[in-house]
Design an enzyme around this catalytic site. Structure first.
Site, short mmCIF file in Angstrom:
data_model
loop_
_atom_site.label_atom_id
_atom_site.label_comp_id
_atom_site.label_asym_id
_atom_site.label_seq_id
_atom_site.Cartn_x
_atom_site.Cartn_y
_atom_site.Cartn_z
N ALA A 14 0.83 -1.39 0.06
CA ALA A 14 0.06 -0.15 -0.09
C ALA A 14 0.86 1.22 0.05
O ALA A 14 1.84 1.29 0.21
CB ALA A 14 -0.93 -0.11 1.11
N CYS A 15 0.31 2.35 -0.42
CA CYS A 15 0.94 3.56 -0.38
C CYS A 15 1.60 3.85 1.00
O CYS A 15 1.06 3.67 1.94
CB CYS A 15 -0.15 4.72 -0.45
SG CYS A 15 0.64 6.51 -0.72
N PRO A 16 2.93 4.30 0.77
CA PRO A 16 3.66 4.78 -0.14
C PRO A 16 4.66 3.85 -0.58
O PRO A 16 5.61 4.16 -1.58
CB PRO A 16 4.43 6.13 0.46
CG PRO A 16 4.79 5.21 1.91
CD PRO A 16 3.44 4.66 2.02
N ASP A 41 -2.41 -1.84 -5.35
CA ASP A 41 -3.10 -0.49 -4.75
C ASP A 41 -3.75 0.23 -6.00
O ASP A 41 -3.28 0.70 -6.82
CB ASP A 41 -1.77 0.10 -4.25
CG ASP A 41 -2.47 1.40 -3.24
OD1 ASP A 41 -3.68 1.74 -3.30
OD2 ASP A 41 -1.31 1.89 -2.77
#
Length: 185
Positions: A14-16, A41
Site C-alpha cells: 500500500a501507499c507509499p 494498490d
C-alpha cells in the site's frame, strides 16, 4: 504490453511503498530505460502519474490485468536531482488537536474516491491526487490548507504541485488517515 527493461513486483503493498520501491529501483537504471511496476494498490495509478511528473521521469501508462496494475515509467533526466517535497509537515497529533478544537481550517483529502467514501474527516474537501493539478483553482491560494492522504506521500506530492502554482500556506498531515482515530463520516 509495453517493452520493458526491468520489472518490479509491488503487489500487495500500500501507499507509499510502491513508489518507495520504484524510486530505489529507478536510481540504479540508465536514462531512457523502462521500468514496469506491478501493483495492486488502486491508488497507485494517480501516485505514479504525479510522482513521475514531479521527478522528471516519463509516465508511459498503466495496463490492467485482473487485479494487477502494470505501471510503466521511463527514466529521464539521469543525473538531475529529483525534486523534493517542499511543504512543511504537521504531526497527526497536532492536526488532530486543530480538528478537535473546531479550528476553522481547510482540509484537502487527496486519496482515491473509494478511500474517501469509506471514511473521511467531516468537512474535508476531496480532490484525488490525479485531479489536483486540474482542480486546484477550486481552492484559495492564500488560506492555510492541511493536505491528508493515507500515509503522507500523496499529500506531499499534492502539496509540491500546489506550491509550484502559488499556494503558500500548505501543511502535509503525517502519517495521515492510516493512523487517524478521530471522527469520520
Amino acid at each position: 504490453m509495453v517493452q520493458t527493461d526491468l520489472t518490479l513486483d509491488a503487489k500487495g503493498l500500500a501507499c507509499p511503498m510502491p513508489i518507495v520501491k520504484a524510486k530505489k529501483t529507478m536510481k540504479n537504471m540508465d536514462s531512457g530505460k523502462v521500468l514496469e511496476i506491478q501493483a495492486t494498490d488502486k491508488g497507485s495509478t494517480a501516485d505514479f502519474q504525479a510522482w513521475a511528473k514531479s521527478s522528471g521521469h516519463q509516465y508511459i501508462g498503466t495496463e490492467i490485468e485482473g487485479d494487477v496494475l502494470h505501471h510503466f515509467l521511463r527514466k529521464d533526466g539521469a543525473g538531475a536531482p529529483e525534486e523534493t517535497i517542499t511543504i512543511p509537515e504537521i504531526s497527526l497529533a497536532d492536526f488532530t488537536r486543530k480538528v478537535e478544537n473546531d479550528e476553522a481550517i481547510t482540509i484537502l483529502d487527496v486519496r482515491e474516491k473509494d478511500e474517501f467514501e469509506e471514511a473521511h474527516i467531516p468537512g474535508a474537501i476531496h480532490i484525488a491526487l490525479g485531479e489536483v493539478e486540474a482542480r486546484m483553482d477550486e481552492l484559495t491560494k492564500e488560506e492555510a490548507i492541511y493536505i491528508i492522504c493515507h500515509s503522507g506521500r500523496r499529500s506531499g506530492i499534492a502539496g509540491d504541485m500546489m506550491t509550484k502554482n502559488g499556494f503558500n500556506s500548505l501543511y502535509n498531515v503525517v502519517p495521515g488517515m492510516r493512523d487517524w482515530t478521530g471522527k469520520t463520516v
